[in-house]
Design a protein around this motif. Structure first.
Motif, PDB file in Angstrom:
ATOM      1  N   MET A  25       0.520  -1.418  -0.616  1.00 18.27           N
ATOM      2  CA  MET A  25       0.137  -0.002  -0.345  1.00 18.27           C
ATOM      3  C   MET A  25       1.078   1.554  -0.198  1.00 18.27           C
ATOM      4  SD  MET A  25      -3.135   0.812   2.419  1.00 18.27           S
ATOM      5  CE  MET A  25      -3.585   2.743   2.851  1.00 18.27           C
ATOM      6  N   LYS A  26       0.819   2.543  -0.950  1.00 15.60           N
ATOM      7  CA  LYS A  26       1.244   3.171  -1.129  1.00 15.60           C
ATOM      8  C   LYS A  26       0.967   4.401   0.476  1.00 15.60           C
ATOM      9  CE  LYS A  26       2.286   6.538  -4.701  1.00 15.60           C
ATOM     10  NZ  LYS A  26       1.982   7.028  -5.647  1.00 15.60           N
ATOM     11  N   SER A  27       1.457   4.947   0.503  1.00 14.59           N
ATOM     12  CA  SER A  27       1.248   5.803   1.924  1.00 14.59           C
ATOM     13  C   SER A  27       0.888   7.172   1.084  1.00 14.59           C
ATOM     14  CB  SER A  27       3.149   6.135   2.390  1.00 14.59           C
ATOM     15  OG  SER A  27       2.902   7.400   2.781  1.00 14.59           O
ATOM     16  N   PRO A  28       0.202   7.778   1.934  1.00 15.76           N
ATOM     17  CA  PRO A  28      -0.556   8.837   1.713  1.00 15.76           C
ATOM     18  C   PRO A  28       0.483  10.236   1.293  1.00 15.76           C
ATOM     19  CG  PRO A  28      -1.311   8.402   4.016  1.00 15.76           C
ATOM     20  CD  PRO A  28      -0.587   7.198   3.342  1.00 15.76           C
TER      21      PRO A  28
END
Length: 76
Positions: A1-4
């Protein structure tokens, strides 16, 4: 999951961006524009922001949250 969160680019990067925006604002005679948010994301949909970069029609002007610049909106 990509960091916001976006990657920190260093203080020098932000200082150069501010100086570039200030130079563009001074060039068109409106140094107060540099006080506007620098991006649409920073403006959070609540008004105008100033990138200091020309729009597709070549205007250096604040942009509205919808994306068009103030000069284009005014028909210049």
């Amino acid at each position: 999951m990509k960091s916001p969160h976006s990657e920190f680019l260093g203080w020098d990067h932000y200082a150069r961006e501010y100086a570039r925006r200030l130079e563009a604002a001074n060039a068109v005679g409106h140094p107060e524009w540099v006080e506007l948010p620098a991006s649409r994301r920073e403006a959070k949909g609540a008004g105008m922001y100033f990138t200091g970069k020309p729009c597709k029609n070549g205007h250096i002007s604040p942009r509205y949250s919808m994306g068009c610049c103030r000069a284009c909106q005014m028909g210049q």
